[in-house]
Enzyme design. Structure first.
Site, mmCIF file in Angstrom:
data_model
loop_
_atom_site.group_PDB
_atom_site.id
_atom_site.type_symbol
_atom_site.label_atom_id
_atom_site.label_comp_id
_atom_site.label_asym_id
_atom_site.label_seq_id
_atom_site.Cartn_x
_atom_site.Cartn_y
_atom_site.Cartn_z
ATOM 1 C CB THR A 125 3.196 3.930 -35.465
ATOM 2 O OG1 THR A 125 4.248 4.599 -34.378
ATOM 3 C CG2 THR A 125 2.831 4.413 -36.595
ATOM 4 C CB ALA A 163 5.948 6.861 -31.537
ATOM 5 C CE1 TYR A 223 10.782 2.893 -34.207
ATOM 6 C CE2 TYR A 223 9.626 1.665 -32.402
ATOM 7 C CZ TYR A 223 9.780 2.197 -34.071
ATOM 8 O OH TYR A 223 9.510 1.563 -34.614
HETATM 9 C C1 LIG Z 1 -0.548 -1.523 -35.644
HETATM 10 C C2 LIG Z 1 0.670 -1.175 -34.607
HETATM 11 C C3 LIG Z 1 1.514 -0.252 -34.113
HETATM 12 C C4 LIG Z 1 2.262 0.234 -33.540
HETATM 13 N N1 LIG Z 1 3.106 1.043 -32.600
HETATM 14 C C5 LIG Z 1 3.604 1.182 -32.071
HETATM 15 C C6 LIG Z 1 3.931 2.988 -30.844
HETATM 16 O O1 LIG Z 1 3.910 3.699 -31.556
HETATM 17 N N2 LIG Z 1 4.140 2.743 -30.183
HETATM 18 C C7 LIG Z 1 4.584 1.575 -29.179
HETATM 19 O O2 LIG Z 1 5.179 1.862 -28.184
HETATM 20 N N3 LIG Z 1 4.244 0.154 -28.978
HETATM 21 C C8 LIG Z 1 3.684 0.401 -30.545
HETATM 22 N N4 LIG Z 1 3.211 -0.730 -31.173
HETATM 23 C C9 LIG Z 1 2.939 -1.712 -30.732
HETATM 24 C C10 LIG Z 1 1.729 -2.335 -29.641
HETATM 25 O O3 LIG Z 1 1.628 -0.677 -28.478
HETATM 26 C C11 LIG Z 1 1.127 -3.362 -28.173
HETATM 27 O O4 LIG Z 1 2.483 -3.536 -27.305
HETATM 28 C C12 LIG Z 1 1.375 -4.876 -29.205
HETATM 29 O O5 LIG Z 1 0.684 -4.379 -30.225
HETATM 30 C C13 LIG Z 1 1.380 -6.103 -28.635
HETATM 31 O O6 LIG Z 1 0.066 -5.404 -27.824
HETATM 32 P P1 LIG Z 1 -0.925 -6.818 -28.394
HETATM 33 O O7 LIG Z 1 -0.170 -8.124 -28.422
HETATM 34 O O8 LIG Z 1 -1.958 -6.368 -26.910
HETATM 35 O O9 LIG Z 1 -1.879 -6.295 -29.405
HETATM 36 C C14 LIG Z 1 2.169 -1.141 -32.396
HETATM 37 C C15 LIG Z 1 1.715 -1.880 -32.935
HETATM 38 C C16 LIG Z 1 0.699 -2.465 -33.644
HETATM 39 C C17 LIG Z 1 -0.054 -3.884 -34.285
#
Ligand SMILES: Cc1cc2nc3c(=O)[nH]c(=O)nc-3n(C[C@H](O)[C@H](O)[C@H](O)COP(=O)(O)O)c2cc1C
Length: 373
Positions: A25, A56, A175
């Protein structure tokens, strides 16, 4: 030996590598959910990922709490997403849209309606958008549940028309779909609550509606059974997934993604709750055998080194990267060429800032070496 750079087929989609841009997001769309040119730019910059998953995106006007998220439920959204998809395809990328309903994480001031959930249980905490305690959601009636399932179907039909390479059901991060899954938020007495079979019903019905609207090989699912974001908890997530994953495995999906939990401070743990690592020890090794034929994707705190190891040993088929994908638009290219990684995603621009912190992270080149890392 295979690694993150090895091509893979998910469903019928041939990916050039196993790097997936995690759904994030970023709130750069119009307030009615119409995607913008800058979003097309952002995604196309990340076309070296085997697959991009959008933020999302909401499925009806009352299903979102983050102003500027994408949406896909009407003709205006459809036309704008077509332009995004086209730009990504032109730059050699592939892109799926993540579909979601916010459930109890919404609030009336933003939704313009009461928030809804499987059960009337509020998030214990302060909503960062309103700086007020979360509201208690209204319990969904069965006809409202059917309506939402219909809306998932409508969005999947539109996703196919827009040219997306897939749709992802957002069953993670507290959610609506996740609220049905976990017993901390689902205390329904009807066929959508109680046993793991009943709590899985909404997710599985939503998946079936997405399959009807697109096709099984274009549908993926994301869950986060031990994550605590938004005060989520399940008393026995391994039992839940021991039912859910084999059910999903029968459906011939594009992939199933299971997120590990984020950081949990044992000192702040509520009495009676078990720590995530205790609930599902050796997370991915434990879960892998539950999917016999569906590609298995992991995420959360997975470094490139750990992801490589998990793929090499066959525990995961691909890895979704969040933070690293924000600040390394060319992450797979950097790994392929041994370029240094940028490890500094700026959290102050995650949800605001226009181009700043969104499209202005440069790809690596020897010339812009300083700037790019
Ligand atoms: C700014 C931001 C927005 C996110 N928005 C969503 C989202 O819209 N849908 C979702 O499933 N996860 C969302 N997440 C979670 C990420 O998809 C991911 O699961 C999380 O950053 C952990 O992965 P990483 O350790 O590689 O960063 C978001 C994470 C961040 C940092």
């Amino acid at each position: 030996m295979k690694n993150l750079l090895t091509p893979i087929t998910l469903g019928k989609l041939n990916l050039k590598n196993r790097f997936i841009l995690a759904p994030m997001t970023r709130m750069r769309g119009e307030l009615d959910g119409t995607p913008t040119d800058i979003m097309a730019e952002y995604f196309s910059q990340r076309s070296s990922f085997g697959l991009i998953v959008t933020e999302a995106s909401f499925i009806n006007p009352y299903a979102n709490t983050y102003p500027g998220n994408g949406a896909l439920f009407n003709g205006k959204h459809l036309e704008a997403w077509k332009r995004v998809v086209e730009k990504v395809h032109q730059s050699g990328g592939k892109i799926s849209i993540q579909l979601y309903h916010v459930g109890r994480s919404g609030n009336k001031a933003i939704l313009g309606a009461d928030s809804v959930a499987p059960s009337p249980i509020a998030i214990n905490g302060i909503d960062f958008l309103t700086q007020k305690p979360y509201e208690t959601p209204k319990e969904l009636t069965k006809s409202q549940i059917q309506q939402i399932l219909e809306e998932f179907h409508n969005s999947a039909v539109l996703a196919k028309q827009a040219g997306f390479d897939g749709v992802q059901l957002h069953g993670a991060n507290g959610y609506l779909v996740d609220q049905f899954l976990r017993d901390g938020t689902n205390q329904r007495k009807d066929e959508y609550g109680g046993s793991v079979e009943n709590r899985s019903r909404f997710l599985l019905e939503a998946v079936d509606r997405l399959i009807d609207g697109f096709s099984a090989e274009n549908v993926s699912v994301r869950v986060s059974p031990t994550d605590r974001f938004s005060d989520m908890y399940d008393s026995n997530p391994l039992q839940l997934l021991s039912y859910l994953l084999p059910q999903l495995d029968k459906k011939g999906l594009q992939f199933v993604e299971v997120k590990r939990h984020g950081p949990v401070d044992p000192k702040k743990e509520k009495p009676g709750r078990q720590l995530p690592d205790y609930q599902i020890p050796n997370f991915y090794e434990t879960l892998r055998p539950l999917l016999k034929k569906t590609p298995f994707v992991g995420n959360t705190g997975i470094s490139v080194d750990e992801g490589t190891k998990l793929v090499q040993q066959g525990t995961l088929d691909a890895v979704a990267f969040g933070y690293l994908g924000i600040c390394n638009p060319d992450l797979p290219v950097r790994i392929q060429n041994n370029y240094p990684l940028n490890l500094n995603a700026d959290p102050t621009t995650f949800y605001t800032g226009g181009a700043r912190g969104y499209t202005d992270y440069p790809a690596f080149s020897q010339e812009n070496r300083q700037q790019a890392v």
